[in-house]
Motif scaffolding. Structure first.
Motif, PDB file in Angstrom:
ATOM      1  N   ARG A   1       2.382   1.945  -3.446  1.00 50.97           N
ATOM      2  CA  ARG A   1       1.390   2.496  -4.381  1.00 50.97           C
ATOM      3  C   ARG A   1       1.033   3.937  -4.011  1.00 50.97           C
ATOM      4  N   GLU A   2       0.890   4.208  -2.716  1.00 55.59           N
ATOM      5  CA  GLU A   2       0.564   5.565  -2.279  1.00 55.59           C
ATOM      6  C   GLU A   2       1.699   6.539  -2.586  1.00 55.59           C
ATOM      7  N   ARG A   3       2.949   6.095  -2.439  1.00 62.55           N
ATOM      8  CA  ARG A   3       4.083   6.967  -2.771  1.00 62.55           C
ATOM      9  C   ARG A   3       4.061   7.309  -4.255  1.00 62.55           C
TER      10      ARG A   3
ATOM     11  N   ARG B   1       0.839  -1.213   0.000  1.00 64.12           N
ATOM     12  CA  ARG B   1       0.000   0.000   0.000  1.00 64.12           C
ATOM     13  C   ARG B   1       0.867   1.254   0.000  1.00 64.12           C
TER      14      ARG B   1
ATOM     15  N   ALA C   1       1.086   9.740  -4.870  1.00 65.07           N
ATOM     16  CA  ALA C   1       1.393  11.072  -4.342  1.00 65.07           C
ATOM     17  C   ALA C   1       2.379  11.796  -5.255  1.00 65.07           C
TER      18      ALA C   1
END
Length: 151
Positions: free
Chosen positions: A110-112, A107, A115
């Motif tokens: 993917r979030e990095r 997670r 962003a």
């Protein structure tokens, strides 16, 4: 027959799916398959108390595929299955510390990426609009009404 221009809704659907495919591609760095990551996520969202039947519905998997996936995750030490305290015929599935670590790292990766893509691709105003649109997408995702009939 001449191909017609896609409707605004069709184009929007295509745009959402393009982002989903890209996020999925970003997770391909995982040793686990996308289906396994989705299954670990479903277990996590259940509060580590889901039954295999609930997981099959949540992850949209056939019971035979789910059984094989759970067996693999169990063998890899990513989940633990325990009898239900109220109904011993049922089994509850939970993530192990190792399973949580794998899921949370996936997670976070993917979030990095997301962003960074948002920061690099959008102005500050566009970023705010996009995050506000996320609230609208949540409401759409929560819609539980019937599907319209096929023409």
């Amino acid at each position: 027959m001449k191909k017609s221009k896609p409707s605004a809704v069709a184009r929007f659907s295509s745009q959402i799916m393009a982002v989903v495919r890209r996020i999925r591609r970003e997770s391909q760095n995982d040793a686990e398959s996308w289906a396994r990551i989705l299954l670990l996520g479903a277990i996590d969202r259940s509060g580590n108390r889901a039954t295999p039947t609930e997981l099959a519905l949540s992850a949209v998997m056939r019971s035979s595929n789910l059984a094989a996936a759970l067996r693999e995750l169990d063998e890899q030490g990513l989940i633990v299955r325990t009898p239900d305290t109220a109904d011993k015929r049922k089994v509850r599935v939970a993530l192990t510390a190792q399973g949580e670590c794998l899921l949370y790292e996936s997670r976070a990766r993917r979030e990095r990426w997301l962003a960074e893509a948002i920061r690099a691709s959008l102005t500050a105003d566009e970023q705010a609009q996009l995050l506000k649109a996320g609230e609208l997408l949540e409401r759409i995702a929560a819609y539980d009404g019937p599907s319209p009939p096929m023409d």
